[in-house]
Scaffold this motif. Structure first.
Motif, PDB file in Angstrom:
ATOM      1  N   ALA A   1     -25.470 -29.543   1.919  1.00 15.11           N
ATOM      2  CA  ALA A   1     -24.081 -29.727   2.350  1.00 15.11           C
ATOM      3  C   ALA A   1     -23.831 -31.187   2.694  1.00 15.11           C
ATOM      4  O   ALA A   1     -24.662 -31.833   3.337  1.00 15.11           O
ATOM      5  N   SER A   2     -22.684 -31.682   2.261  1.00 15.65           N
ATOM      6  CA  SER A   2     -22.282 -33.046   2.603  1.00 15.65           C
ATOM      7  C   SER A   2     -21.122 -33.011   3.584  1.00 15.65           C
ATOM      8  O   SER A   2     -20.182 -32.223   3.425  1.00 15.65           O
ATOM      9  N   ASN A   3     -21.205 -33.887   4.575  1.00 17.91           N
ATOM     10  CA  ASN A   3     -20.137 -34.007   5.555  1.00 17.91           C
ATOM     11  C   ASN A   3     -19.166 -35.133   5.196  1.00 17.91           C
ATOM     12  O   ASN A   3     -18.419 -35.617   6.035  1.00 17.91           O
ATOM     13  N   THR A   4     -19.153 -35.553   3.933  1.00 20.34           N
ATOM     14  CA  THR A   4     -18.227 -36.598   3.541  1.00 20.34           C
ATOM     15  C   THR A   4     -16.792 -36.234   3.907  1.00 20.34           C
ATOM     16  O   THR A   4     -16.396 -35.065   3.852  1.00 20.34           O
ATOM     17  N   SER A   5     -16.008 -37.252   4.261  1.00 17.95           N
ATOM     18  CA  SER A   5     -14.606 -37.029   4.623  1.00 17.95           C
ATOM     19  C   SER A   5     -13.688 -36.999   3.412  1.00 17.95           C
ATOM     20  O   SER A   5     -12.665 -36.323   3.430  1.00 17.95           O
TER      21      SER A   5
END
Length: 307
Positions: free
Chosen positions: A110-114
């Motif tokens: 999972a990526s927490n990129t905005s």
């Protein structure tokens, strides 16, 4: 979701330590990885400070967290790995290649990129890893803001997408499913559409930055916890909404690039609170006050949710 999971959080900074706190507070095992020893060393104190503000004993939560500067060690038993590193596409792409190499075959990535599309981040992964890649966009501060945007790509398996959504629910978050991998997902597209217009108004001399904040906080901003924009449109009626749009839309800012005002400020070293000057002027005391008041108000809203 009663099973105790092992979560690996990559990045111990602004977002990472708060995401780790949520997992640990829910009773899961957490390993925080960060190659920077100083950032990693500061993480326990940051978590303890958050919990102190929330009135929660820190020792039991911190007992669920371990810290590592070695990615292989951090990821080797992970059920889920959440990346929370700076918004640099190449950095994230390489990171997930390394994570996929070091983690079990069942691990969810999972990526927490905005704002960066998840598809782009996973572009270099093999098919079986792409199927396990999702976006989980948490909001700052992640231990207090309920929303998590769970983002699928055309490669994400249905099982992984649903499992991740249910995990966020079990953690006490308020997840939403983002069915298309568009830049900025949902929340940031809405937020930055408003920022674009706000900065445009300041750059044109319609008002100053303080006035923008006053208008938002003393008018429609007060309604938003209770009345979302779609509810508001239906409340006033779609005929009125259409009439307003006919008048105002032609005059709204529709710039395709950042406003030149930002370049002008940045060229002078005005970065915002960290430099003491941005769109507004900031003393260290005032900046700290804003951060503290925000945290306390969010804590109050979480402990006393709107009914």
């Amino acid at each position: 979701m009663q099973k105790i999971l092992h979560a690996c959080i990559v990045g111990a900074g602004l977002m990472g330590h708060g995401i780790a706190q949520v997992f640990a507070h829910a009773g899961h095992k957490v390993t925080i990885f960060d190659p920077d020893a100083a950032t990693l060393d500061a993480a326990p104190q940051r978590v303890a400070h958050n919990l102190e503000q929330m009135g929660i004993a820190s020792a039991p939560v911190l007992a669920n967290i371990t810290f590592s500067t070695d990615l292989q060690t951090a990821a080797r038993e992970a059920d889920i790995v959440i990346e929370a590193v700076p918004e640099k596409l190449e950095l994230k792409q390489q990171l997930f290649i390394d994570i996929a190499r070091h983690s079990p075959d069942h691990t969810v990535f999972a990526s927490n990129t905005s704002v960066i599309p998840i598809t782009s981040i996973g572009e270099l992964l093999p098919p079986n890893a792409k199927a396990r890649l999702v976006g989980t966009h948490w909001w700052n501060p992640p231990h207090l803001v309920p929303l998590v945007e769970v983002v699928r790509t055309k490669f994400t398996s249905e099982a992984v997408f649903d499992w991740t959504f249910e995990l966020m629910l079990a953690l006490g978050k308020s997840p939403v499913k983002v069915q298309q991998d568009v830049p900025g997902f949902i929340g940031n597209r809405l937020q930055h559409a408003m920022w674009r217009e706000a900065i445009s108004l300041v750059s044109k001399g319609v008002c100053d930055a303080e006035t923008i904040d006053t208008v938002v906080k003393q008018s429609f901003g007060m309604r938003m916890p209770f009345l979302g924009p779609m509810e508001n449109a239906d409340l006033v009626g779609l005929q009125l909404a259409k009439l307003v749009h006919q008048v105002i839309f032609p005059d709204l800012c529709n710039d395709k690039a950042p406003n030149p005002l930002l370049d002008s400020l940045l060229s002078q070293g005005h970065q915002g609170m960290r430099s003491g000057q941005g769109l507004r002027s900031w003393s260290q005391e005032k900046a700290d006050q804003v951060r503290t008041e925000l945290a306390l108000r969010l804590i109050d809203s979480v402990t006393k949710p709107n009914v």
